[in-house]
Write an enzyme that holds these catalytic residues in place. Structure first.
Site, PDB file in Angstrom:
ATOM      1  N   CYS A  31       0.856  -1.207   0.000  1.00  0.00           N
ATOM      2  CA  CYS A  31       0.000   0.000   0.000  1.00  0.00           C
ATOM      3  C   CYS A  31       0.883   1.246   0.000  1.00  0.00           C
ATOM      4  CB  CYS A  31      -0.912   0.018   1.218  1.00  0.00           C
ATOM      5  SG  CYS A  31      -2.405  -0.983   1.073  1.00  0.00           S
ATOM      6  N   HIS A  84      -0.743  -9.307  -5.402  1.00  0.00           N
ATOM      7  CA  HIS A  84       0.264  -8.871  -6.384  1.00  0.00           C
ATOM      8  C   HIS A  84       0.522  -9.972  -7.380  1.00  0.00           C
ATOM      9  CE1 HIS A  84       2.390 -10.724  -2.963  1.00  0.00           C
ATOM     10  NE2 HIS A  84       3.250 -11.191  -3.873  1.00  0.00           N
TER      11      HIS A  84
HETATM   12  P1  5GP Z   1       5.201 -13.315  -2.645  1.00  0.00           P
HETATM   13  O1  5GP Z   1       6.247 -14.194  -2.023  1.00  0.00           O
HETATM   14  O2  5GP Z   1       4.280 -12.742  -1.605  1.00  0.00           O
HETATM   15  O3  5GP Z   1       4.467 -13.940  -3.795  1.00  0.00           O
HETATM   16  O4  5GP Z   1       5.994 -12.124  -3.301  1.00  0.00           O
HETATM   17  C1  5GP Z   1       6.400 -11.018  -2.563  1.00  0.00           C
HETATM   18  C2  5GP Z   1       7.498 -10.368  -3.343  1.00  0.00           C
HETATM   19  O5  5GP Z   1       7.657  -9.059  -2.854  1.00  0.00           O
HETATM   20  C3  5GP Z   1       8.855 -11.055  -3.234  1.00  0.00           C
HETATM   21  O6  5GP Z   1       9.301 -11.445  -4.524  1.00  0.00           O
HETATM   22  C4  5GP Z   1       9.759  -9.999  -2.587  1.00  0.00           C
HETATM   23  O7  5GP Z   1      11.046  -9.995  -3.146  1.00  0.00           O
HETATM   24  C5  5GP Z   1       8.999  -8.715  -2.870  1.00  0.00           C
HETATM   25  N1  5GP Z   1       9.148  -7.697  -1.858  1.00  0.00           N
HETATM   26  C6  5GP Z   1       9.046  -7.842  -0.511  1.00  0.00           C
HETATM   27  N2  5GP Z   1       9.207  -6.670   0.120  1.00  0.00           N
HETATM   28  C7  5GP Z   1       9.413  -5.752  -0.860  1.00  0.00           C
HETATM   29  C8  5GP Z   1       9.645  -4.344  -0.837  1.00  0.00           C
HETATM   30  O8  5GP Z   1       9.687  -3.702   0.213  1.00  0.00           O
HETATM   31  N3  5GP Z   1       9.815  -3.720  -2.035  1.00  0.00           N
HETATM   32  C9  5GP Z   1       9.771  -4.410  -3.220  1.00  0.00           C
HETATM   33  N4  5GP Z   1       9.961  -3.698  -4.341  1.00  0.00           N
HETATM   34  N5  5GP Z   1       9.547  -5.735  -3.273  1.00  0.00           N
HETATM   35  C10 5GP Z   1       9.380  -6.387  -2.119  1.00  0.00           C
HETATM   36 ZN    ZN Z   2      -1.886  -3.227   1.068  1.00  0.00          ZN
END
Ligand code: 5GP
Ligand code: ZN
Length: 114
Positions: free
Chosen positions: A7, A99
């Protein structure tokens, strides 16, 4: 959600390298890229996961999928990318804001996961 990192990134509260945005959608680089091209496409409104999509917020999800071809074009990966969503911690969702990973550009991307 006040303590949600996505967010804050999508809303501009935390500065990030914004690749694309409109009223409903934001796209920024993944902080820990798993491929030469790895960006995250998110609705600006807080939806916890795919399970949280419903008739009152699906406009934002529609907007995400309308934005994806524009983002792919901008990144030069049209017709050559993967979209991945993880729904739930059990399959690897680590950020509880809906996402979509857009990945491209690595030989390993040719491997099928299913
Ligand atoms: P998930 O594991 O939830 O499918 O993907 C989360 C993604 O968010 C991961 O690939 C991680 O590298 C990315 N991520 C986590 N925290 C941050 C952040 O603070 N900034 C950005 N740009 N990416 C993030
Ligand atoms: Zn959110």
């Amino acid at each position: 959600m006040s303590d949600c990192i996505f967010c804050k990134l999508a809303g501009g509260e935390i500065p990030t390298n914004m690749i694309y945005q409109n009223e409903l959608v934001a796209c920024f680089a993944d902080a820990n890229p798993q491929a030469p091209v790895h960006v995250l496409v998110v609705p600006k409104c807080h939806i916890e996961s795919a399970d949280g999509v419903n008739a009152s917020n699906s406009d934002a999800v529609k907007a995400v999928f309308e934005a994806i071809p524009l983002i792919a074009e901008k990144l030069g990966v049209k017709d050559n990318y993967r979209i991945i969503n993880n729904c739930g911690e059990g399959v690897g969702q680590s950020v509880r804001h809906l996402h979509f990973h857009l990945l491209s550009g690595s030989p390993v991307m040719k491997d099928r996961l299913f």
